[in-house]
Scaffold this active site. Sequence first.
Site, PDB file in Angstrom:
ATOM      1  N   ASP A 271      25.315   8.954  48.072  1.00  0.00           N
ATOM      2  CA  ASP A 271      24.938  10.146  48.837  1.00  0.00           C
ATOM      3  C   ASP A 271      25.576  10.037  50.214  1.00  0.00           C
ATOM      4  OD1 ASP A 271      23.755  12.288  50.107  1.00  0.00           O
ATOM      5  OD2 ASP A 271      21.693  11.668  49.720  1.00  0.00           O
TER       6      ASP A 271
ATOM      7  N   GLU B 113      24.520  21.303  67.208  1.00  0.00           N
ATOM      8  CA  GLU B 113      23.464  22.059  66.537  1.00  0.00           C
ATOM      9  C   GLU B 113      22.457  22.609  67.540  1.00  0.00           C
ATOM     10  OE1 GLU B 113      23.283  20.202  62.031  1.00  0.00           O
ATOM     11  OE2 GLU B 113      22.024  19.279  63.571  1.00  0.00           O
TER      12      GLU B 113
ATOM     13  N   GLY C  66      28.373  10.669  58.570  1.00  0.00           N
ATOM     14  CA  GLY C  66      29.077  10.855  59.833  1.00  0.00           C
ATOM     15  C   GLY C  66      28.191  10.576  61.030  1.00  0.00           C
ATOM     16  N   ASP C  67      26.929  10.981  60.924  1.00  0.00           N
ATOM     17  CA  ASP C  67      25.990  10.731  62.020  1.00  0.00           C
ATOM     18  C   ASP C  67      25.679   9.242  62.155  1.00  0.00           C
ATOM     19  OD1 ASP C  67      25.810  13.457  62.527  1.00  0.00           O
ATOM     20  OD2 ASP C  67      24.149  13.719  61.132  1.00  0.00           O
TER      21      ASP C  67
ATOM     22  N   GLY D   6      19.496   9.718  50.620  1.00  0.00           N
ATOM     23  CA  GLY D   6      18.794  10.229  51.784  1.00  0.00           C
ATOM     24  C   GLY D   6      19.632  10.159  53.038  1.00  0.00           C
TER      25      GLY D   6
ATOM     26  N   GLY E 268      18.983  16.201  61.044  1.00  0.00           N
ATOM     27  CA  GLY E 268      19.479  16.797  62.272  1.00  0.00           C
ATOM     28  C   GLY E 268      20.450  15.843  62.923  1.00  0.00           C
TER      29      GLY E 268
END
Length: 306
Positions: free
Chosen positions: A246, A139, A251-252, A287, A39
């Site tokens: 990965d 979101e 970006g988060d 992850g 999230g």
Amino acid sequence: MNDLTVIGSNMIDLITYLDRMPVEGETVEAPEFEMGFGGKGANQAIAAARLGSKVRMITMVGHDNFGKQQLDNFQKNGIDTHGIGVGESNSGVAPIFVDPSSDNRIIVVKGANNELMPDVLDNFTDQIKYSKLVVLQQEIPLETNYHAIELAQQFNVPVLLNPAPANEHLNVDYVSKVQFFTPNETELATLTGLPTNNLDEIKIAAQTLISKGVGNIIITLGSKGALWVTAEHTEIVPGKHVKAVDTTGAGDSFIGAFAHYYSSGESVPDALAHANQYAAVTVTRKGTQKSYPIATELPALLAATL
């Protein structure tokens, strides 16, 4: 004083690693599957907290076991959970598909995140008032972000708005009230309606928002780094080239790291440079949140990676 208040989403990531993406109607076997915490809001909060910021999270988790796991995860990462409510819906989930080149495709099911409505924030005005920076994403309902911006403006607290995922209905009047607007090229194109296929086009699109009152636009460019645009200044802060495994949540991690370094007193260019380094480390590990290092790990990881 809270260093940061993050108002946003939490998800359970359902990550499938594929040898190749299936075509329409095809079934393929995948070699690996993982579950993790994600999230955009939660990711950014976790990144900042792991770097040492004092973080309060305002979000809604589901009434299911996933929601309990999210609360436990926030607490283990030292995040203040007094702003976290339990909704009537199931938790948000994000099925993620990652191919061997580290590219990903993501489906978001918002679940309880849709229950984070504007009136919820009225219970936490003191937390917003005494923050160094409020961090938002998309979101959760847009109206909630608008109310958060209004409250922060009332208390003279700067806001960072990360317009991800892109939403063509985002009101530019509210964008003009934030201190930092941090889209990628696609999100910038969605809001401005202008092409962003190259650096010159990106600069032109960014200047249209600067002309409407946005103080700082930071366009994330992946491995190329970030473009910082103000009314008087344009600067590329180069990214770090690494072998990506990965890119989920990269970006988060960048946004969370930038928020941490900037609210800790660094200049914008320095905070961007350090955020680029942090994000580069995260893409070398599988992850989402599990790829985010804590501050004490970072020097050795940077030395081994960059």
